[in-house]
Design a protein around this motif. Structure first.
Motif, PDB file in Angstrom:
ATOM      1  N   ILE A   7       0.911  -1.282  -0.152  1.00 32.07           N
ATOM      2  CA  ILE A   7      -0.113  -0.187   0.149  1.00 32.07           C
ATOM      3  C   ILE A   7       0.867   1.341   0.135  1.00 32.07           C
ATOM      4  O   ILE A   7       0.184   2.384  -0.304  1.00 32.07           O
ATOM      5  CB  ILE A   7      -0.941  -0.150   1.301  1.00 32.07           C
ATOM      6  CG1 ILE A   7      -2.175   0.891   0.930  1.00 32.07           C
ATOM      7  CG2 ILE A   7      -0.195   0.651   2.501  1.00 32.07           C
ATOM      8  CD1 ILE A   7      -3.288   0.790   1.888  1.00 32.07           C
ATOM      9  N   ARG A   8       2.011   1.206   0.304  1.00 30.52           N
ATOM     10  CA  ARG A   8       2.975   2.172   0.667  1.00 30.52           C
ATOM     11  C   ARG A   8       3.387   2.916  -1.082  1.00 30.52           C
ATOM     12  O   ARG A   8       3.590   3.875  -1.043  1.00 30.52           O
ATOM     13  CB  ARG A   8       4.340   1.981   1.099  1.00 30.52           C
ATOM     14  CG  ARG A   8       4.240   1.368   2.343  1.00 30.52           C
ATOM     15  CD  ARG A   8       5.665   1.125   2.989  1.00 30.52           C
ATOM     16  NE  ARG A   8       5.477   0.132   4.387  1.00 30.52           N
ATOM     17  CZ  ARG A   8       5.216   0.904   5.507  1.00 30.52           C
ATOM     18  NH1 ARG A   8       5.200   2.199   5.875  1.00 30.52           N
ATOM     19  NH2 ARG A   8       5.197   0.169   6.497  1.00 30.52           N
ATOM     20  N   GLY A  57      -0.561   4.292   3.433  1.00 23.80           N
ATOM     21  CA  GLY A  57      -0.831   4.563   2.107  1.00 23.80           C
ATOM     22  C   GLY A  57      -0.456   6.115   1.949  1.00 23.80           C
ATOM     23  O   GLY A  57      -1.454   6.953   1.566  1.00 23.80           O
ATOM     24  N   LEU A  79      -1.969   7.467  -1.409  1.00 21.24           N
ATOM     25  CA  LEU A  79      -3.070   6.992  -1.683  1.00 21.24           C
ATOM     26  C   LEU A  79      -4.171   8.083  -2.198  1.00 21.24           C
ATOM     27  O   LEU A  79      -4.202   9.258  -1.621  1.00 21.24           O
ATOM     28  CB  LEU A  79      -4.038   6.321  -0.673  1.00 21.24           C
ATOM     29  CG  LEU A  79      -3.519   4.760  -0.558  1.00 21.24           C
ATOM     30  CD1 LEU A  79      -4.450   4.253   0.659  1.00 21.24           C
ATOM     31  CD2 LEU A  79      -4.001   3.968  -1.949  1.00 21.24           C
TER      32      LEU A  79
END
Length: 325
Positions: free
Chosen positions: A43-44, A65, A68
């Motif tokens: 998610i990084r 994240g 994101l």
């Protein structure tokens, strides 16, 4: 742009991403979740997250994240996503309401009828060659036609279930945060308090969302109010039911039977006491598992992500507060 997809789906559904030249990292399992450690790492690097109701997106995961721009879940519920963190980070969260209403209502009524008429028990008896022959009261169940149904949570799905119940000439009681006066006129439904609904209904159908107010909404006191001949159906969220209270109610025959599609822990643990109950019909969370419905859910999830990555409002946003920031 890079999109993280936490369950394997057919590549054809992801074509809108590829057509824009975006990269996709997709977990290779369709039926098992991405391990938490890998989710935290992946998610990084993600600009968009395609998730589902089985992924616990808590504060730590969402905060990881940093890039994101959008999260979208292939589900109508989003209680597994830490919305306050998403709001704080300015990340819109998409979901898929409406499209699964009829499929879930179909499953709800099918579960009600299968539990009432002991359909699965009968099928297993035949398949396992244990059918002794016809008997006056062999595998008798409960009547459905003309019996009273009590619906807790009269949202889209509750309304769709009520319409099916009307076809069976079932008196309809309902309990909801707000009265639905138009449905009372159209379907003859009656708004009542929860205690009255439980004591009068032959079938209690739980379709409430998962909130702080509905946590363990059905517990020992509630099951004791139900008729001994009553059947309890839950197709909402497992957290809405005190499972040990339900186990005791069924084991002690305080209610006749129950049908479940959802549980507090999914998949159901191998040693869960529910597995010992002959008067409990259990399904593996398949409320919206209809081909057309699931395809529509995937397409909405993809569209939500495409919109979020180019700065447009999502089709359906669980946290519209992000647009006010």
């Amino acid at each position: 742009m890079q999109i993280l997809v936490t369950r394997k789906v057919d590549e054809e559904y992801l074509q809108p991403f590829y057509q824009r030249g975006w990269q996709v990292e997709m977990w290779h399992e369709a039926d098992h979740p991405m391990p938490r450690t890998q989710l935290l790492e992946s998610i990084r690097h993600a600009d968009g997250l395609f998730t589902n109701l089985a992924d616990p997106l808590d504060q730590e995961i969402i905060a990881a994240g940093k890039k994101l721009k959008v999260i979208s879940t292939m589900a109508v519920g989003f209680d597994n996503i830490h919305i306050p963190t998403a709001i704080q980070m300015g990340i819109p969260v998409g979901y898929t309401p409406g499209v699964l209403t009829e499929a879930t209502a179909d499953l709800t009524f099918a579960l009600l009828m299968a539990t009432a008429r002991r359909i699965v028990e009968g099928a297993e008896v035949v398949r396992e060659k244990r059918w002794p022959g016809w008997g006056p009261f062999y595998l008798t169940g409960q009547p459905v036609y003309g019996r009273t149904i009590g619906i807790i949570g009269m949202g889209r799905i509750g309304e769709a279930v009520a319409r099916r119940a009307r076809g069976f000439q079932m008196p309809i009681l309902y309990h909801n945060r707000k009265r639905r006066v138009e449905l009372e006129h159209e379907l003859g439904a009656m708004y009542v308090g929860l205690e009255e609904l439980l004591s009068r209904s032959d079938y209690v159908v739980l379709l409430a969302p998962a909130t702080k107010e509905t946590y363990h909404l059905m517990g020992r006191d509630q099951f004791k109010l139900m008729k001994k001949s009553a059947i309890f159906i839950n197709v909402s969220r497992g957290q809405n039911v005190d499972e040990m209270a339900l186990y005791e109610a069924l084991a002690q025959h305080e209610i006749w039977a129950a049908g479940l599609d959802v549980y507090q822990e999914e998949p159901l643990p191998a040693d869960h006491p529910f597995r010992q109950l002959p008067n409990l019909l259990m399904l593996p969370h398949i409320g919206s598992a209809e081909i057309d419905t699931r395809e529509a859910m995937v397409k909405i999830t993809v569209e939500n992500i495409c919109r979020g990555l180019v700065g447009e409002p999502l089709l359906y946003t669980a946290n519209p507060q992000v647009y006010e920031r």
